[in-house]
Scaffold this active site. Structure first.
Site, short mmCIF file in Angstrom:
data_model
loop_
_atom_site.label_atom_id
_atom_site.label_comp_id
_atom_site.label_asym_id
_atom_site.label_seq_id
_atom_site.Cartn_x
_atom_site.Cartn_y
_atom_site.Cartn_z
N GLN A 7 7.40 -5.54 5.06
CA GLN A 7 7.42 -7.00 5.24
C GLN A 7 8.83 -7.59 5.18
OE1 GLN A 7 4.20 -7.71 2.10
NE2 GLN A 7 3.83 -9.35 3.57
N HIS A 61 -0.23 -2.29 3.89
CA HIS A 61 1.00 -2.61 4.62
C HIS A 61 1.83 -1.35 4.91
CE1 HIS A 61 1.24 -6.92 5.15
NE2 HIS A 61 1.00 -7.17 3.87
N CYS A 101 -1.51 -13.62 3.20
CA CYS A 101 -0.44 -12.63 3.34
C CYS A 101 0.83 -13.37 3.74
CB CYS A 101 -0.82 -11.62 4.41
SG CYS A 101 0.47 -10.39 4.73
N LEU A 102 1.94 -13.05 3.10
CA LEU A 102 3.20 -13.73 3.42
C LEU A 102 3.60 -13.52 4.89
CD1 LEU A 102 5.30 -12.92 0.22
CD2 LEU A 102 4.13 -15.05 0.78
N HIS A 133 -4.14 -4.26 -0.72
CA HIS A 133 -3.48 -5.07 0.31
C HIS A 133 -2.08 -4.51 0.63
CE1 HIS A 133 -2.51 -9.22 2.10
NE2 HIS A 133 -1.35 -8.59 2.10
N GLU A 134 -1.31 -4.22 -0.44
CA GLU A 134 0.09 -3.78 -0.24
C GLU A 134 0.15 -2.34 0.29
OE1 GLU A 134 2.09 -6.08 -0.12
OE2 GLU A 134 0.92 -7.54 -1.24
#
Ligand code: NI
Length: 173
Positions: A49, A137, A90-91, A133-134
């Protein structure tokens, strides 16, 4: 502080590389990721990210009360059959919140900044959600991939706009 890459940036779709050297570069990356997490008021942040395709994640479920947990090369080694569906943001997909099903409880194995292996046993609640979630990614998976085709169709114009701005951003940085 890093710029957060947005949906549409190809780095978010790559499988991240495992970390091999637990050196000062890694420490600097994590420091800057922590800063970015704080500034963006996020619960978690994965290295892709911020444009770094390596398996590094930081998570803070305490709203800034404690130092973020740092996970290098994290792997989910156990997950409950029970699933819980709840709203996630989510950012990298700003302004969008989606119902995402996750395992209620997970155990994760990872390394710390010094290369020492540790386990987060039977994490639940927000921590379980953030870990899944991470770690997603790191495998190029985003929240939009977990929702129904119908939900995604309803989002498609928003996502297209975001993908365009994400690409523009990645070209200049
Ligand atoms: Ni995210």
């Amino acid at each position: 502080m890093f710029d957060v890459r947005l949906y549409g940036d190809p780095v978010l779709r790559k499988t991240a590389e495992p970390v091999e050297k637990f050196d000062d570069n890694l420490k600097r990356l994590v420091e800057e990721m922590n800063e970015t997490l704080r500034a963006e008021d996020g619960v978690g942040l994965a290295a892709p990210q911020v444009g770094k395709s390596v398996k590094v994640v930081v998570i803070d479920t305490t709203n800034g009360e404690a130092e973020p947990v740092v996970l290098v090369n994290p792997v989910i080694v156990e997950s409950s059959e029970e699933m819980i569906t709840s709203e996630e943001g989510c950012l990298s997909v700003p302004g969008i919140s989606l119902s995402v099903p996750r395992h209620a409880v997970v155990t994760v194995k990872a390394f710390d900044l010094n290369g020492k292996e540790f386990k987060i046993e039977k994490a639940d609640g927000l921590m379980a959600k953030a870990l899944q979630h991470e770690i997603d990614h790191l495998n190029g998976i985003m929240i939009v991939d977990h929702v129904s085709v119908l939900q995604r169709t309803m989002l498609s114009s928003k996502l297209k706009k975001m993908a365009k701005s994400g690409r523009d951003k990645s070209q200049v940085s």
